[in-house]
Enzyme design. Structure first.
Site, short mmCIF file in Angstrom:
data_model
loop_
_atom_site.label_atom_id
_atom_site.label_comp_id
_atom_site.label_asym_id
_atom_site.label_seq_id
_atom_site.Cartn_x
_atom_site.Cartn_y
_atom_site.Cartn_z
N GLY A 1 9.08 -8.26 0.66
CA GLY A 1 9.41 -6.84 0.69
C GLY A 1 10.44 -6.40 1.71
N ASP B 1 0.92 0.60 4.64
CA ASP B 1 0.14 1.39 3.69
C ASP B 1 -1.29 1.48 4.25
OD1 ASP B 1 -0.61 2.66 1.32
OD2 ASP B 1 -0.81 0.81 0.20
P1 IMP Z 1 -1.00 -2.75 3.43
O1 IMP Z 1 -1.58 -4.06 3.88
O2 IMP Z 1 -1.96 -1.97 2.58
O3 IMP Z 1 -0.44 -1.92 4.54
O4 IMP Z 1 0.10 -3.09 2.40
C1 IMP Z 1 1.34 -3.43 2.68
C2 IMP Z 1 2.00 -4.03 1.46
O5 IMP Z 1 1.59 -3.40 0.23
C3 IMP Z 1 3.46 -3.80 1.56
O6 IMP Z 1 4.10 -4.85 2.28
C4 IMP Z 1 3.88 -3.73 0.11
O7 IMP Z 1 4.13 -5.02 -0.37
C5 IMP Z 1 2.68 -3.18 -0.62
N1 IMP Z 1 2.84 -1.74 -0.90
C6 IMP Z 1 2.15 -0.73 -0.35
N2 IMP Z 1 2.54 0.47 -0.83
C7 IMP Z 1 3.56 0.20 -1.68
C8 IMP Z 1 4.41 1.04 -2.50
O8 IMP Z 1 4.35 2.28 -2.53
N3 IMP Z 1 5.32 0.38 -3.26
C9 IMP Z 1 5.45 -0.97 -3.27
N4 IMP Z 1 4.69 -1.78 -2.52
C10 IMP Z 1 3.74 -1.20 -1.73
MG MG Z 2 4.83 -6.60 1.28
#
Ligand code: IMP
Ligand code: MG
Length: 173
Positions: free
Chosen positions: A43, A102
């Protein structure tokens, strides 16, 4: 998705401008330090490439791949290391770069991992922050844009492994 209307949230120009500002800030903060930029794949590859070119202090750059079980839209809460950091980061000031925080589970996991390897300091730098969805207590040290709880793609962010190459951030209405 394809037949829905595209809604641009953050333009190419807005991203460029903000990265110049952030690069200057990071360059000031890391003067005299041993900066190691740790880019989380896939990403953050575009964001990292643009950001490091705005950093004027000596910088090492490495990549790490993590995965969270489940599909793209929801993080399962279990983070797995797919490809680990390729260098010895002991004594380095590590800046973890990701596309978005996120739930925060991925960033928290990587920060703990980096700290366990003897880094001198660990900070986080993301393109986007979605604070409403946080599950763990974490706030990015550097962030380009805060966004509401909507699923976005473009500029590295994907849906079904597509749209990473689109040069702006958008969603579907
Ligand atoms: P976390 O561990 O929930 O903070 O997720 C992080 C990962 O989820 C990011 O590196 C993204 O790959 C994916 N992600 C979270 N929200 C989005 C979004 O709105 N669009 C695309 N990928 C997302
Ligand atoms: Mg990611």
């Amino acid at each position: 998705m394809e037949n829905k209307k595209e809604n641009i949230l953050i333009t190419k120009e807005q991203i460029e401008k903000r990265i110049v500002e952030l690069g200057a800030e990071i360059s000031r903060d890391y003067q005299g330090k041993k900066l190691y930029v740790l880019s989380l794949l896939r990403g953050s590859f575009i964001y990292t490439a643009d950001l490091v070119r705005q950093i004027s202090v000596p910088t090492k750059i490495g990549f790490m791949t993590t995965s969270s079980y489940g599909h793209d839209e929801v993080s399962s809460g279990v983070v797995k290391i797919v490809n680990d950091i390729p260098d010895d980061i002991e004594g380095y000031d590590v800046l973890v770069v990701d596309d978005i925080v996120d739930t925060g589970i991925t960033m928290k996991f990587v920060i703990d991992h980096v700290a366990s390897l003897g880094a001198k300091s660990v900070k986080s730098c993301v393109l986007l922050d979605k604070p409403e969805r946080r599950k763990v207590d974490i706030k990015p040290d550097y962030c380009c844009f805060e966004i509401p709880d909507i699923f976005v793609v473009g500029y590295g962010l994907n849906y079904g492994d597509y749209y990473r190459n689109i040069p702006y951030v958008f969603n579907w209405e």
